[in-house]
Design a protein around this motif. Sequence first.
Motif, PDB file in Angstrom:
ATOM      1  N   THR A  68      -3.586  14.902  15.897  1.00 42.09           N
ATOM      2  CA  THR A  68      -3.593  14.769  14.451  1.00 42.09           C
ATOM      3  C   THR A  68      -5.028  14.686  13.698  1.00 42.09           C
ATOM      4  OG1 THR A  68      -3.414  12.296  14.848  1.00 42.09           O
ATOM      5  CG2 THR A  68      -1.160  13.819  14.444  1.00 42.09           C
ATOM      6  N   VAL A  69      -5.369  14.767  12.449  1.00 41.45           N
ATOM      7  CA  VAL A  69      -6.490  14.667  11.910  1.00 41.45           C
ATOM      8  C   VAL A  69      -6.008  14.318  10.527  1.00 41.45           C
ATOM      9  CG1 VAL A  69      -7.880  16.285  13.210  1.00 41.45           C
ATOM     10  CG2 VAL A  69      -6.864  17.151  11.207  1.00 41.45           C
ATOM     11  N   HIS A  70      -6.954  13.793   9.775  1.00 40.75           N
ATOM     12  CA  HIS A  70      -6.854  13.086   8.513  1.00 40.75           C
ATOM     13  C   HIS A  70      -6.958  14.357   7.453  1.00 40.75           C
ATOM     14  CE1 HIS A  70      -7.283   8.959   9.569  1.00 40.75           C
ATOM     15  NE2 HIS A  70      -5.813   9.085   9.300  1.00 40.75           N
ATOM     16  N   ASP A  71      -6.422  14.337   6.336  1.00 47.66           N
ATOM     17  CA  ASP A  71      -6.794  15.211   5.050  1.00 47.66           C
ATOM     18  C   ASP A  71      -6.583  16.638   5.248  1.00 47.66           C
ATOM     19  OD1 ASP A  71      -7.452  12.737   3.608  1.00 47.66           O
ATOM     20  OD2 ASP A  71      -9.376  13.025   4.613  1.00 47.66           O
ATOM     21  N   THR A  72      -5.373  17.108   6.095  1.00 46.75           N
ATOM     22  CA  THR A  72      -5.057  18.390   6.251  1.00 46.75           C
ATOM     23  C   THR A  72      -3.529  18.338   6.277  1.00 46.75           C
ATOM     24  OG1 THR A  72      -5.261  20.331   7.528  1.00 46.75           O
ATOM     25  CG2 THR A  72      -4.685  18.532   8.908  1.00 46.75           C
ATOM     26  N   PRO A  73      -2.788  19.606   5.746  1.00 56.08           N
ATOM     27  CA  PRO A  73      -1.631  19.758   5.692  1.00 56.08           C
ATOM     28  C   PRO A  73      -1.069  19.875   7.279  1.00 56.08           C
ATOM     29  CG  PRO A  73      -2.497  21.471   5.070  1.00 56.08           C
ATOM     30  CD  PRO A  73      -3.604  20.805   5.005  1.00 56.08           C
ATOM     31  N   ASN A  74       0.234  20.097   7.299  1.00 55.49           N
ATOM     32  CA  ASN A  74       1.002  20.300   8.438  1.00 55.49           C
ATOM     33  C   ASN A  74       0.468  21.529   9.360  1.00 55.49           C
ATOM     34  OD1 ASN A  74       2.809  18.538   7.971  1.00 55.49           O
ATOM     35  ND2 ASN A  74       4.382  19.977   7.474  1.00 55.49           N
ATOM     36  N   SER A  75       0.071  21.501  10.469  1.00 50.31           N
ATOM     37  CA  SER A  75      -0.783  22.423  11.251  1.00 50.31           C
ATOM     38  C   SER A  75       0.569  23.202  12.310  1.00 50.31           C
ATOM     39  CB  SER A  75      -1.874  21.951  12.129  1.00 50.31           C
ATOM     40  OG  SER A  75      -2.793  21.327  11.157  1.00 50.31           O
ATOM     41  N   PHE A  76       0.206  24.615  12.495  1.00 50.85           N
ATOM     42  CA  PHE A  76       1.083  25.250  13.670  1.00 50.85           C
ATOM     43  C   PHE A  76       0.117  26.191  14.158  1.00 50.85           C
ATOM     44  CE2 PHE A  76       3.171  24.509   9.527  1.00 50.85           C
ATOM     45  CZ  PHE A  76       4.368  23.858   9.962  1.00 50.85           C
ATOM     46  N   MET A  77       0.250  25.992  15.862  1.00 53.81           N
ATOM     47  CA  MET A  77      -0.134  26.928  16.618  1.00 53.81           C
ATOM     48  C   MET A  77       1.113  28.163  16.894  1.00 53.81           C
ATOM     49  SD  MET A  77      -2.409  28.269  18.279  1.00 53.81           S
ATOM     50  CE  MET A  77      -3.741  26.745  18.220  1.00 53.81           C
ATOM     51  N   THR A  78       0.773  29.268  16.548  1.00 54.78           N
ATOM     52  CA  THR A  78       1.929  30.160  16.167  1.00 54.78           C
ATOM     53  C   THR A  78       1.862  31.461  17.250  1.00 54.78           C
ATOM     54  OG1 THR A  78       1.062  31.347  14.477  1.00 54.78           O
ATOM     55  CG2 THR A  78       2.401  29.529  13.873  1.00 54.78           C
ATOM     56  N   SER A  79       3.158  31.838  17.822  1.00 55.01           N
ATOM     57  CA  SER A  79       2.697  33.329  18.274  1.00 55.01           C
ATOM     58  C   SER A  79       2.369  34.392  17.585  1.00 55.01           C
ATOM     59  CB  SER A  79       4.221  33.371  19.145  1.00 55.01           C
ATOM     60  OG  SER A  79       5.177  33.833  18.225  1.00 55.01           O
ATOM     61  N   ASP A  80       1.622  35.304  18.116  1.00 54.84           N
ATOM     62  CA  ASP A  80       1.316  36.358  17.128  1.00 54.84           C
ATOM     63  C   ASP A  80       2.527  37.407  17.259  1.00 54.84           C
ATOM     64  OD1 ASP A  80      -1.273  35.463  16.897  1.00 54.84           O
ATOM     65  OD2 ASP A  80      -2.266  36.526  18.536  1.00 54.84           O
ATOM     66  N   LYS A  81       3.070  37.371  18.377  1.00 56.66           N
ATOM     67  CA  LYS A  81       4.261  38.336  18.446  1.00 56.66           C
ATOM     68  C   LYS A  81       5.712  37.433  17.607  1.00 56.66           C
ATOM     69  CE  LYS A  81       7.150  40.814  21.724  1.00 56.66           C
ATOM     70  NZ  LYS A  81       7.605  40.893  23.078  1.00 56.66           N
ATOM     71  N   MET A  82       6.260  38.380  16.971  1.00 54.85           N
ATOM     72  CA  MET A  82       7.533  38.154  16.411  1.00 54.85           C
ATOM     73  C   MET A  82       8.829  38.219  16.981  1.00 54.85           C
ATOM     74  SD  MET A  82       6.050  37.297  13.383  1.00 54.85           S
ATOM     75  CE  MET A  82       6.913  37.489  11.785  1.00 54.85           C
ATOM     76  N   TYR A  83       9.523  37.420  16.865  1.00 58.70           N
ATOM     77  CA  TYR A  83      10.679  37.401  17.847  1.00 58.70           C
ATOM     78  C   TYR A  83      11.950  37.154  16.755  1.00 58.70           C
ATOM     79  CZ  TYR A  83       7.877  36.218  21.458  1.00 58.70           C
ATOM     80  OH  TYR A  83       6.692  36.273  22.574  1.00 58.70           O
ATOM     81  N   GLY A  84      12.930  37.960  17.057  1.00 63.56           N
ATOM     82  CA  GLY A  84      14.377  38.065  16.383  1.00 63.56           C
ATOM     83  C   GLY A  84      15.430  37.260  17.253  1.00 63.56           C
ATOM     84  N   ASP A  85      16.052  37.785  18.018  1.00 64.48           N
ATOM     85  CA  ASP A  85      17.106  37.337  18.942  1.00 64.48           C
ATOM     86  C   ASP A  85      16.566  36.838  20.280  1.00 64.48           C
ATOM     87  OD1 ASP A  85      18.854  37.719  17.044  1.00 64.48           O
ATOM     88  OD2 ASP A  85      20.280  38.951  18.338  1.00 64.48           O
ATOM     89  N   PHE A  86      16.439  35.756  20.819  1.00 64.65           N
ATOM     90  CA  PHE A  86      16.129  35.240  21.991  1.00 64.65           C
ATOM     91  C   PHE A  86      16.595  33.852  22.317  1.00 64.65           C
ATOM     92  CE2 PHE A  86      13.807  33.269  18.565  1.00 64.65           C
ATOM     93  CZ  PHE A  86      13.884  31.826  18.710  1.00 64.65           C
ATOM     94  N   ILE A  87      16.107  33.622  23.546  1.00 64.07           N
ATOM     95  CA  ILE A  87      16.571  32.316  24.370  1.00 64.07           C
ATOM     96  C   ILE A  87      15.231  31.637  24.850  1.00 64.07           C
ATOM     97  CG2 ILE A  87      17.792  31.004  25.981  1.00 64.07           C
ATOM     98  CD1 ILE A  87      19.731  33.159  26.260  1.00 64.07           C
ATOM     99  N   LEU A  88      15.014  30.414  24.267  1.00 67.13           N
ATOM    100  CA  LEU A  88      13.660  29.890  24.351  1.00 67.13           C
ATOM    101  C   LEU A  88      13.789  28.613  24.990  1.00 67.13           C
ATOM    102  CD1 LEU A  88      10.400  29.906  23.714  1.00 67.13           C
ATOM    103  CD2 LEU A  88      11.260  28.352  21.602  1.00 67.13           C
ATOM    104  N   GLU A  89      12.954  28.262  26.138  1.00 65.79           N
ATOM    105  CA  GLU A  89      12.902  27.072  26.705  1.00 65.79           C
ATOM    106  C   GLU A  89      11.658  26.691  26.776  1.00 65.79           C
ATOM    107  OE1 GLU A  89      15.006  26.443  30.227  1.00 65.79           O
ATOM    108  OE2 GLU A  89      17.302  27.167  29.502  1.00 65.79           O
ATOM    109  N   LEU A  90      11.469  25.298  26.676  1.00 62.76           N
ATOM    110  CA  LEU A  90      10.033  24.480  26.895  1.00 62.76           C
ATOM    111  C   LEU A  90      10.261  23.086  26.867  1.00 62.76           C
ATOM    112  CD1 LEU A  90       8.198  24.486  23.226  1.00 62.76           C
ATOM    113  CD2 LEU A  90      10.737  24.492  23.535  1.00 62.76           C
ATOM    114  N   ASP A  91       9.128  22.412  27.521  1.00 66.18           N
ATOM    115  CA  ASP A  91       9.009  21.009  27.638  1.00 66.18           C
ATOM    116  C   ASP A  91       8.098  20.374  26.550  1.00 66.18           C
ATOM    117  OD1 ASP A  91      10.719  21.066  29.799  1.00 66.18           O
ATOM    118  OD2 ASP A  91       9.042  21.548  30.995  1.00 66.18           O
ATOM    119  N   TYR A  92       8.316  19.180  25.996  1.00 61.35           N
ATOM    120  CA  TYR A  92       7.365  18.627  25.187  1.00 61.35           C
ATOM    121  C   TYR A  92       7.136  17.113  25.459  1.00 61.35           C
ATOM    122  CZ  TYR A  92      11.001  16.937  22.319  1.00 61.35           C
ATOM    123  OH  TYR A  92      12.409  16.066  22.089  1.00 61.35           O
TER     124      TYR A  92
END
Length: 462
Positions: A68-92
């Motif tokens: 996080t940093v101050h004085d900035t709105p919500n940030s997003f690291m986004t995939s360049d590829k667009m996805y419609g139907d999918f199954i996604l798994e990840l850890d956080y």
Amino acid sequence: MNIIKSSRAKIVNGLALTALILLGSCGETAKDDTPWVEIFDGKTFNGWSQKGGKANYEVRDGIIVGSTVHDTPNSFMTSDKMYGDFILELDYKVDSTMNSGIQIRSNSYPNYMNGRVHGYQIEIDPSERAWSAGIYDEARRGWLNPMTDNPEAQKAFKQNDWNHYRIEAIGDTLQTWINGVPAANLIDDKTASGFIGLQVHSIRKESKEGTEIMWRNIKILTDSLSKYNRPHPVEPIITKNNLTKSEKEGGWEMLWDGKTTNGWRGARLDEFPDKGWKIEDGVLSVLSSGGAESAAGGDIVTKELYGDFELKVDFKLTEGANSGIKYYVNTDINKGPGSSIGLEYQILDDDKHPDAKMGRDGNRTVSSLYDLITADENKPINPIGEWNTAHIISKDNHVEHRLNGIKVLEYERKSADYRKLVAESKYEKWPNFGEADKGHILLQDHGDLVSFKNIKIKDLSK
């Protein structure tokens, strides 16, 4: 005799060994044969782009780390590829003081809130509320599937540890699991495709800068989904013709219940028309009758009158079709042929219907104030056969037309400029046109097949 005993002992020992092997294999985790595709290479942000705010993102030991940093709105690291139907798994793994989320089927358009990221978000919520794996609609409708009624999913989140998400987006169904526990089950058809995004939420001035959230093992499947999708035992939340949690809290009401004709009547009738309109599978359609204006079933109007209001209607055009949503309608005016009189949010196939080229400067095109004000030429219209959302806001005589979330025109009712427009239009013969303090909401029968759903209103006079 000794030979027989020896043979029996070998058999018993063999069976015991086999049993041990079988027991051991039962304790092992079943091998995952899913043909996953890794969408993060573990080293770089190749195939990813940052949108929104300016939070810090880095790759550290095969992990994406956002801070996080101050004085900035919500940030997003986004995939360049667009996805419609999918199954996604990840850890956080998330700091216990943070809020975050994973965007799916999300988008960013220059003319929507100056490019703000919007769309479905799978919530990451380490707070006492514990709504992790719920579904939120970022920068649009708010909460769609909170975890209020799923205590098992709420308990599944692991504080200060790695958590695992499974997300299935197939057709209009979005389903989530947290650490193997079924969580959200949502049926909603607002958006069919978009990018995946990893959110670092904005923070308050008093919050600590540099708080981290981490993601790893990001993998996706886009083929043979029916082979790999899992059953989900949680009762689905259906948004079609229903209010979301945020809408209920915001004072919205359904203007059509999705099943009956309750609350509506013919513009020139005491009851709903017995022909010309159809209700099927939660969709209200005016049927094709050759393109004549209000010549079959006729227009339908709300039984209630509305003054200051906010109205949303999903509509779907067929090729060459014409219809409209009218407001401040007085059904006592124009008892003759044609449609009832009122201000009209135009619904039209701009490419195929001749009305688009009539009027003045395109003021009869889709989402325009019919025959008075032309909608923004850069309006975001979905193709014929797909759903669009009309949105009308009228408060203290200030009126806005929006299409698919974007404002396309605004005007001041009863102003000198407005009256000048009326005087130069087809409405000049109607005294005080569009200036009533209250009126009906109307859906127009223009003789073409047009469908409606998710008709909801918010009374702004309360």
